[in-house]
Design a protein around this motif. Structure first.
Motif, PDB file in Angstrom:
ATOM      1  N   VAL A 255      -7.857  74.495  14.762  1.00  0.00           N
ATOM      2  CA  VAL A 255      -7.602  73.333  15.616  1.00  0.00           C
ATOM      3  C   VAL A 255      -8.499  73.350  16.843  1.00  0.00           C
ATOM      4  O   VAL A 255      -8.934  72.295  17.313  1.00  0.00           O
ATOM      5  N   ARG A 256      -8.755  74.538  17.361  1.00  0.00           N
ATOM      6  CA  ARG A 256      -9.588  74.648  18.563  1.00  0.00           C
ATOM      7  C   ARG A 256     -10.879  75.393  18.234  1.00  0.00           C
ATOM      8  O   ARG A 256     -10.861  76.594  17.969  1.00  0.00           O
ATOM      9  N   GLN A 257     -11.961  74.695  18.268  1.00  0.00           N
ATOM     10  CA  GLN A 257     -13.265  75.298  18.008  1.00  0.00           C
ATOM     11  C   GLN A 257     -14.212  74.980  19.160  1.00  0.00           C
ATOM     12  O   GLN A 257     -14.541  73.817  19.387  1.00  0.00           O
ATOM     13  N   PRO A 258     -14.674  75.965  19.905  1.00  0.00           N
ATOM     14  CA  PRO A 258     -14.259  77.359  19.793  1.00  0.00           C
ATOM     15  C   PRO A 258     -12.940  77.601  20.539  1.00  0.00           C
ATOM     16  O   PRO A 258     -12.500  76.760  21.323  1.00  0.00           O
ATOM     17  N   ILE A 259     -12.315  78.761  20.296  1.00  0.00           N
ATOM     18  CA  ILE A 259     -11.080  79.105  20.993  1.00  0.00           C
ATOM     19  C   ILE A 259     -11.414  79.420  22.449  1.00  0.00           C
ATOM     20  O   ILE A 259     -12.280  80.250  22.734  1.00  0.00           O
ATOM     21  N   ASP A 260     -10.728  78.743  23.364  1.00  0.00           N
ATOM     22  CA  ASP A 260     -10.999  78.972  24.784  1.00  0.00           C
ATOM     23  C   ASP A 260     -10.345  80.270  25.242  1.00  0.00           C
ATOM     24  O   ASP A 260      -9.493  80.845  24.559  1.00  0.00           O
ATOM     25  N   ASP A 261     -10.730  80.748  26.421  1.00  0.00           N
ATOM     26  CA  ASP A 261     -10.244  82.039  26.920  1.00  0.00           C
ATOM     27  C   ASP A 261      -8.726  82.054  27.113  1.00  0.00           C
ATOM     28  O   ASP A 261      -8.066  83.071  26.852  1.00  0.00           O
ATOM     29  N   ARG A 262      -8.186  80.942  27.571  1.00  0.00           N
ATOM     30  CA  ARG A 262      -6.737  80.893  27.801  1.00  0.00           C
ATOM     31  C   ARG A 262      -5.972  81.078  26.496  1.00  0.00           C
ATOM     32  O   ARG A 262      -5.017  81.864  26.428  1.00  0.00           O
ATOM     33  N   THR A 263      -6.388  80.368  25.450  1.00  0.00           N
ATOM     34  CA  THR A 263      -5.722  80.492  24.154  1.00  0.00           C
ATOM     35  C   THR A 263      -5.925  81.882  23.583  1.00  0.00           C
ATOM     36  O   THR A 263      -5.010  82.473  22.989  1.00  0.00           O
ATOM     37  N   ARG A 264      -7.116  82.442  23.771  1.00  0.00           N
ATOM     38  CA  ARG A 264      -7.387  83.795  23.284  1.00  0.00           C
ATOM     39  C   ARG A 264      -6.443  84.801  23.944  1.00  0.00           C
ATOM     40  O   ARG A 264      -5.909  85.706  23.282  1.00  0.00           O
ATOM     41  N   ASP A 265      -6.206  84.653  25.239  1.00  0.00           N
ATOM     42  CA  ASP A 265      -5.278  85.543  25.942  1.00  0.00           C
ATOM     43  C   ASP A 265      -3.860  85.388  25.414  1.00  0.00           C
ATOM     44  O   ASP A 265      -3.129  86.374  25.242  1.00  0.00           O
TER      45      ASP A 265
END
Length: 397
Positions: free
Chosen positions: A283-293
């Motif tokens: 859904v999110r490309q690329p994955i942002d830092d907030r979502t990665r955390d």
């Protein structure tokens, strides 16, 4: 089998389960393939009878190979192995496309150990093996409209009737009552005693005259909970579990085992965590830092919940009040996963776009309130941990 090594046991279990169902694809199903449901509660709106029938066939298959109750005593049909061997069986099961075992969770993981501790020899020999194979399915008959968190305030009555008892009252939020054969029911047998005393538990035949079961439709569209009405239901004294007026001990034993089962068997499946990571990737490309955390925090918490539960349960002792922590860890993790999915999906979490694996997360979100109530509400469990584990002053009554 009592001396089988863990390696040999896992190999044998794999062979047995391979003969019943195919293995899951390595790393889980590819995005867009297979069933995209992510619910952790057995509440199918359709196909429930077929799923239960398949689950019974699977349990019978395990029983044919001596694996229906790995850690159970051989006297009652168990294999006499350790909880570690039981964990290995669950690990292999998680690698295969098997029916949903939530329909038998109370029967196998809660009622069986409760009957081992409090049941009569007749109840153990007559029920334990049948509960483990799914021949008999059981549910709880505890909560009432006026007695939820304050369970001891219940009003269902059991009065002596010749060589048995006559039960009258109403139960609610009874998971799976509509497909169950038996209900473990707590009722008041002595009005004069303090509320935690004067209670007795019974095994109630849910097909008996006077039993009426009404499913409760939930936000998810399913109906896993039921109302159960008891009107002059006759129960023989042989179906009483534990001592007369000693039902509170039986209920506390069952709740401890229920919470350990929730902590060990529900919600921390690595495949569910992988599904959440896949969701973010697609859904999110690329994955942002907030979502990665957020995803990293979910992964760490999932491991912490699993290891904490293992630490409590691998001691070999009777489960204690500290197991309330395992249930809290599980429901909190699932809440966090639901929040991350909602954040990633945005409007797609509440409006179905038809894309595989997206709107399906709404079922987990809508089913969470029921899971956070079942087995003791989060608030009640926090009180139990504070008072009975940490030794803090009791909450004002």
């Amino acid at each position: 089998m009592s001396t089988v090594s863990e390696r040999d046991f896992r190999q044998r279990v794999t062979e047995v389960i391979d003969a019943f169902a195919p293995a899951r694809a390595a790393g889980g199903n590819a995005w867009g393939e297979g069933d995209d449901r992510v619910s952790v509660v057995a509440e199918r709106s359709e196909g429930e009878a077929e799923e239960i029938a398949r689950l019974r066939r699977y349990r019978a298959h395990l029983d044919d190979h001596g694996l229906s109750w790995v850690e159970g005593p051989a006297t009652y049909g168990g294999a006499g192995l350790t909880t570690r061997h039981a964990d290995l069986l669950r690990a292999v099961e998680a690698e295969h496309e098997l029916p949903d075992d939530a329909y038998l969770r109370f029967s196998a993981s809660t009622l069986c150990p409760t009957l081992l501790e409090h049941g009569t020899e007749e109840q153990r020999t007559g029920l334990l093996h049948r509960l483990r194979t799914g021949e008999v399915i059981a549910c709880q008959l505890y909560s009432e409209p006026g007695a939820g968190s304050d369970l001891a305030g219940l009003s269902t009555r059991a009065e002596r009737d010749g060589d048995g008892w006559r039960l009258n009252g109403q139960k609610v939020w009874s998971s799976g009552a509509h497909y169950s054969d038996l209900g473990l029911c707590i009722a008041r047998t002595d009005q004069a005693k303090p509320k935690h005393a004067g209670l007795t538990t019974f095994l109630v035949d849910l097909r008996a005259p006077g039993v009426e079961i009404r499913p409760i439709r939930q936000l998810t569209g399913g109906a896993s909970f039921d109302e159960v009405f008891l009107t002059d239901v006759h129960v023989p004294d042989s179906a009483r579990v534990g001592e007369v007026d000693g039902g509170w001990r039986v209920v506390m034993t069952s709740l401890l085992h229920e919470r350990s089962a929730i902590g060990r068997e529900v919600g921390v499946d690595g495949a569910l965590v992988d599904r959440l990571v896949d969701l973010a990737r697609h859904v999110r490309q690329p994955i942002d830092d907030r979502t990665r955390d957020q995803l990293a925090d979910v992964v760490v918490r999932a491991w912490a919940a699993r290891l904490t539960t293992d630490r409590y349960l691998d001691r070999g002792a009777t489960p204690g009040p500290e197991l309330a922590m395992t249930k809290l860890l599980t429901t909190d993790l699932l809440r966090q996963m639901s929040d991350v999915a909602a954040d990633v999906l945005g409007a797609g979490h509440v409006a179905d776009t038809g894309e595989w694996g997206t709107y399906a997360w709404s079922e987990l979100t809508l089913g969470l309130p029921g899971l956070r109530v079942g087995g003791g509400t989060d608030e009640i469990l926090k009180n139990a941990i504070g008072e009975r584990v940490l030794g803090l002053p009791k909450d004002a009554r």
